[in-house]
Design an enzyme around this catalytic site. Structure first.
Site, PDB file in Angstrom:
ATOM      1  N   HIS A   1       0.844  -1.058   0.025  1.00 26.27           N
ATOM      2  CA  HIS A   1      -0.073  -0.132  -0.118  1.00 26.27           C
ATOM      3  C   HIS A   1       0.978   1.296   0.103  1.00 26.27           C
ATOM      4  O   HIS A   1       1.792   1.357  -0.993  1.00 26.27           O
ATOM      5  CB  HIS A   1      -0.909  -0.083   1.243  1.00 26.27           C
ATOM      6  CG  HIS A   1      -2.065   0.812   1.241  1.00 26.27           C
ATOM      7  ND1 HIS A   1      -2.281   1.593   0.285  1.00 26.27           N
ATOM      8  CD2 HIS A   1      -2.794   1.015   2.076  1.00 26.27           C
ATOM      9  CE1 HIS A   1      -3.554   2.435   0.514  1.00 26.27           C
ATOM     10  NE2 HIS A   1      -3.810   1.959   1.886  1.00 26.27           N
TER      11      HIS A   1
ATOM     12  N   HIS B   1      -1.612  -2.138  -9.478  1.00 27.88           N
ATOM     13  CA  HIS B   1      -2.549  -1.562  -8.923  1.00 27.88           C
ATOM     14  C   HIS B   1      -4.034  -2.554  -8.715  1.00 27.88           C
ATOM     15  O   HIS B   1      -4.319  -3.183  -9.770  1.00 27.88           O
ATOM     16  CB  HIS B   1      -3.057  -0.276  -9.318  1.00 27.88           C
ATOM     17  CG  HIS B   1      -3.981   0.482  -8.181  1.00 27.88           C
ATOM     18  ND1 HIS B   1      -5.062   0.334  -7.867  1.00 27.88           N
ATOM     19  CD2 HIS B   1      -3.217   1.301  -7.218  1.00 27.88           C
ATOM     20  CE1 HIS B   1      -5.445   1.181  -6.863  1.00 27.88           C
ATOM     21  NE2 HIS B   1      -4.306   1.706  -6.484  1.00 27.88           N
TER      22      HIS B   1
ATOM     23  N   ASP C   1       2.905   5.816  -6.675  1.00 28.91           N
ATOM     24  CA  ASP C   1       4.305   5.664  -5.538  1.00 28.91           C
ATOM     25  C   ASP C   1       5.312   5.617  -6.412  1.00 28.91           C
ATOM     26  O   ASP C   1       6.341   6.003  -5.974  1.00 28.91           O
ATOM     27  CB  ASP C   1       3.966   4.118  -4.857  1.00 28.91           C
ATOM     28  CG  ASP C   1       2.856   4.635  -3.773  1.00 28.91           C
ATOM     29  OD1 ASP C   1       2.739   5.713  -3.238  1.00 28.91           O
ATOM     30  OD2 ASP C   1       2.139   3.390  -3.379  1.00 28.91           O
TER      31      ASP C   1
HETATM   32  N1  CMC Z   1       5.798  -6.964  -9.819  1.00 30.12           N
HETATM   33  C1  CMC Z   1       5.695  -8.122 -10.244  1.00 30.12           C
HETATM   34  N2  CMC Z   1       4.466  -8.820 -10.486  1.00 30.12           N
HETATM   35  C2  CMC Z   1       3.402  -8.268 -10.129  1.00 30.12           C
HETATM   36  C3  CMC Z   1       3.244  -7.070  -9.561  1.00 30.12           C
HETATM   37  C4  CMC Z   1       4.749  -6.341  -9.578  1.00 30.12           C
HETATM   38  N3  CMC Z   1       4.689  -4.896  -8.880  1.00 30.12           N
HETATM   39  N4  CMC Z   1       2.036  -6.643  -9.281  1.00 30.12           N
HETATM   40  C5  CMC Z   1       1.411  -7.741  -9.487  1.00 30.12           C
HETATM   41  N5  CMC Z   1       2.010  -8.640 -10.006  1.00 30.12           N
HETATM   42  C6  CMC Z   1       1.594  -9.926 -10.687  1.00 30.12           C
HETATM   43  C7  CMC Z   1       1.393 -11.039  -9.569  1.00 30.12           C
HETATM   44  O1  CMC Z   1       2.394 -11.684  -9.425  1.00 30.12           O
HETATM   45  C8  CMC Z   1       0.023 -11.783 -10.127  1.00 30.12           C
HETATM   46  O2  CMC Z   1       0.705 -12.598 -11.209  1.00 30.12           O
HETATM   47  P1  CMC Z   1       0.064 -13.973 -11.314  1.00 30.12           P
HETATM   48  O3  CMC Z   1      -1.435 -13.664 -11.981  1.00 30.12           O
HETATM   49  O4  CMC Z   1       0.822 -14.705 -12.316  1.00 30.12           O
HETATM   50  O5  CMC Z   1      -0.051 -14.734  -9.963  1.00 30.12           O
HETATM   51  C9  CMC Z   1      -0.648 -10.716 -11.028  1.00 30.12           C
HETATM   52  O6  CMC Z   1       0.330  -9.578 -11.296  1.00 30.12           O
HETATM   53  C10 CMC Z   1      -1.684 -10.108 -10.162  1.00 30.12           C
HETATM   54  O7  CMC Z   1      -1.315  -9.442  -8.981  1.00 30.12           O
HETATM   55  P2  CMC Z   1      -1.980  -9.586  -7.550  1.00 30.12           P
HETATM   56  O8  CMC Z   1      -1.050  -9.582  -6.517  1.00 30.12           O
HETATM   57  O9  CMC Z   1      -3.134 -10.510  -7.687  1.00 30.12           O
HETATM   58  O10 CMC Z   1      -2.705  -8.024  -7.595  1.00 30.12           O
HETATM   59  P3  CMC Z   1      -3.368  -7.314  -6.523  1.00 30.12           P
HETATM   60  O11 CMC Z   1      -4.455  -6.564  -7.179  1.00 30.12           O
HETATM   61  O12 CMC Z   1      -3.484  -8.202  -5.357  1.00 30.12           O
HETATM   62  O13 CMC Z   1      -2.166  -6.426  -5.852  1.00 30.12           O
HETATM   63  C11 CMC Z   1      -0.554  -4.549  -5.876  1.00 30.12           C
HETATM   64  C12 CMC Z   1      -2.206  -5.146  -6.188  1.00 30.12           C
HETATM   65  C13 CMC Z   1      -0.538  -3.093  -5.807  1.00 30.12           C
HETATM   66  C14 CMC Z   1      -0.383  -5.084  -4.170  1.00 30.12           C
HETATM   67  C15 CMC Z   1       0.647  -5.122  -6.485  1.00 30.12           C
HETATM   68  O14 CMC Z   1       0.496  -4.871  -7.846  1.00 30.12           O
HETATM   69  C16 CMC Z   1       2.027  -4.829  -6.020  1.00 30.12           C
HETATM   70  O15 CMC Z   1       2.535  -5.757  -5.103  1.00 30.12           O
HETATM   71  N6  CMC Z   1       2.714  -3.744  -6.495  1.00 30.12           N
HETATM   72  C17 CMC Z   1       3.823  -3.588  -6.041  1.00 30.12           C
HETATM   73  C18 CMC Z   1       3.651  -2.492  -4.780  1.00 30.12           C
HETATM   74  C19 CMC Z   1       2.966  -1.382  -5.116  1.00 30.12           C
HETATM   75  O16 CMC Z   1       3.567  -0.588  -5.890  1.00 30.12           O
HETATM   76  N7  CMC Z   1       1.941  -1.029  -4.282  1.00 30.12           N
HETATM   77  C20 CMC Z   1       1.514   0.512  -4.444  1.00 30.12           C
HETATM   78  C21 CMC Z   1       0.035   0.394  -4.921  1.00 30.12           C
HETATM   79  S1  CMC Z   1      -0.497   2.004  -5.396  1.00 30.12           S
HETATM   80  C22 CMC Z   1      -0.600   3.040  -3.968  1.00 30.12           C
HETATM   81  C23 CMC Z   1      -1.620   2.569  -3.253  1.00 30.12           C
HETATM   82  O17 CMC Z   1      -2.866   2.947  -3.493  1.00 30.12           O
HETATM   83  O18 CMC Z   1      -1.392   2.332  -2.043  1.00 30.12           O
END
Ligand code: CMC
Length: 425
Positions: free
Chosen positions: A266, A307, A365
């Site tokens: 987050h 995201h 971010d």
């Molecule tokens: N790098 C590599 N792979 C990724 C990433 C990433 N940053 N983000 C998602 N994926 C992959 C993930 O491994 C999954 O792959 P698969 O379908 O093969 O298992 C797929 O994309 C979907 O990911 P998810 O974890 O199911 O997506 P989510 O909606 O649960 O998570 C997130 C969203 C923001 C937590 C995630 O994209 C992440 O961890 N990003 C990096 C951290 C980040 O930048 N966070 C800030 C978000 S914006 C500010 C805010 O609003 O807080």
């Protein structure tokens, strides 16, 4: 209420329940599942990917189209024409202020522009170098002791007093966290300065000296606050709502939001972005990190990408990127090695099949970390600044919830533990 209805029926039986559909002004309508327990089952949605937890009229996001609206106004228009305090007024009151309303609101915020002397004493209990998010979380929770007598959550005037106090005091507390973290004396607030300039002066100024903050940096700081102001039912806002649904003290509720924001998935991502860029260290290592991000066996993720809701682009990131270029030019930092890595990383990830297919775009971010680093803010402070901007969103949602009929939030579970068993004799 929409005319649409769904029927939930159990295969092989006559059991069928009608589920009405509630219409939304924009975006998905929602299926009212209140009757689902009559089937003997609960719905199951870990991570809340399919669940609308509440009704809200504050912010709308269309993740496929990259749209973010506050009270109907596109974030790009607010970023270009409004400022943080005006956006605060909009989020809380539902409408943009007239000139006189804006002036009165700014004066009200200035009238709360101070913190109790006990806060300094409280801060001195932390050792120098303590993480600023830990200090912020604790000091905001401690405000629940200071303001316990004027926080009747069922009283609209008390709620508004809390809103105004939080907007005014958060930047002071944030700057104090930075000064204490760095072992520097505090700089007093100055009501002659704008909200953003006053914050930067408290961060980097000299006690008693005139502010020397440049207008470009003031504008960038105000924009950072504005772009973080609200983002509907994210993890921290949902946490504040859930805490508030028990009738808890609002400062304690905001502290719970700060805790939820801290994690790297987050708000903590902005600090993690900088740490990642430092770890990459050189453009020649980028490919290795991209490979690691794609490897399911490796827990590494490219921080600042992806995201839950935005699957096209993050409109906040677009605005932030423009501001980033402006700030770097102002500070003559276009050739900073870390920033070169960031730009190259962004370019590679935008073209890489894995990131394109999974719709992983740079988020807010990614660029905010770069701007704040350029301004000279230490990475440990990045999430504190996110929290300072987001406080108005948290408290607007809290106020919206308490201004309407509500029930304590109480999710159910799918139990997978032991069945009942006897204590060994
Ligand atoms: N790098 C590599 N792979 C990724 C990433 C990433 N940053 N983000 C998602 N994926 C992959 C993930 O491994 C999954 O792959 P698969 O379908 O093969 O298992 C797929 O994309 C979907 O990911 P998810 O974890 O199911 O997506 P989510 O909606 O649960 O998570 C997130 C969203 C923001 C937590 C995630 O994209 C992440 O961890 N990003 C990096 C951290 C980040 O930048 N966070 C800030 C978000 S914006 C500010 C805010 O609003 O807080």
């Amino acid at each position: 209420m929409s005319n649409k209805k769904f029927h939930l029926s159990e295969e092989g039986t006559d059991t069928s329940i009608e589920l009405p559909v509630l219409s939304s002004t924009l975006g998905q309508d929602v299926i009212d599942i209140a009757r689902v327990p009559e089937t003997g089952c609960f719905t199951f949605d870990p991570g809340f990917g399919a669940t609308a937890s509440c009704e809200s009229a504050i912010t709308f996001i269309d993740g496929d189209k990259g749209v973010l609206l506050h009270r109907g106004y596109p974030i790009e228009q607010l970023a270009a024409n409004s400022d943080f305090l005006e956006t605060c007024y909009l989020l809380i009151n539902g409408e943009l202020p007239s000139d006189s309303e804006k002036e009165a609101f700014e004066q009200t915020i200035k009238s709360h522009n101070n913190v109790e002397s006990a806060v300094e004493q409280f801060m001195s209990g932390f050792s120098q170098g303590s993480h600023p998010m830990a200090m912020l979380c604790a000091v905001v929770a401690a405000m629940s002791a200071t303001y316990n007598d004027t926080t009747d959550v069922s009283n609209a005037d008390d709620r508004m007093l809390t809103v105004n106090r939080l907007i005014a005091k958060m930047p002071i507390l944030a700057a104090m966290c930075h000064r204490h973290f760095s072992g520097l004396p505090y700089v007093s607030t100055n009501n002659d300065l704008s909200y953003a300039e006053n914050f930067l002066n408290m961060m980097f100024g000299t006690p008693g000296a005139k502010s020397t903050v440049s207008p470009v940096l003031t504008k960038a700081m105000d924009l950072i606050f504005l772009l973080h102001a609200d983002h509907e039912q994210n993890a921290s806002t949902s946490t504040v709502r859930l805490s508030g649904s028990s009738g808890a003290n609002p400062y304690a509720c905001i502290a719970s939001g700060i805790a939820a924001l801290w994690g790297p998935a987050h708000g903590g991502a902005n600090q993690a972005v900088l740490e990642m860029l430092e770890e990459i260290g050189d453009e020649k290592h980028i490919d290795e990190f991209i490979l690691r991000a794609k490897d399911k066996e490796d827990g590494f993720r490219l921080m600042g990408f992806g995201h839950r809701v935005y699957k096209n682009f993050d409109p906040r990131a677009k605005v932030m990127k423009e501001s980033c270029d402006e700030v770097l030019a102002e500070l003559g930092l276009e050739h900073d090695p870390l920033l070169k890595i960031a730009k190259r990383l962004e370019q590679i990830a935008l073209e890489d099949e894995y990131f394109v297919e999974k719709k992983l775009y740079p988020n807010v971010d990614f660029y905010s970390g770069i701007i704040m680093k350029a301004i000279g803010i230490s990475p440990e402070m990045f999430t504190v600044i996110f929290a300072t901007g987001r406080t108005v969103g948290w408290i607007s949602h809290w106020n919206e919830m308490l201004s309407n009929p509500y029930r304590i939030g109480r999710p159910r579970q799918r139990y997978t533990g032991y069945a009942q068993r006897d204590y060994p004799a």
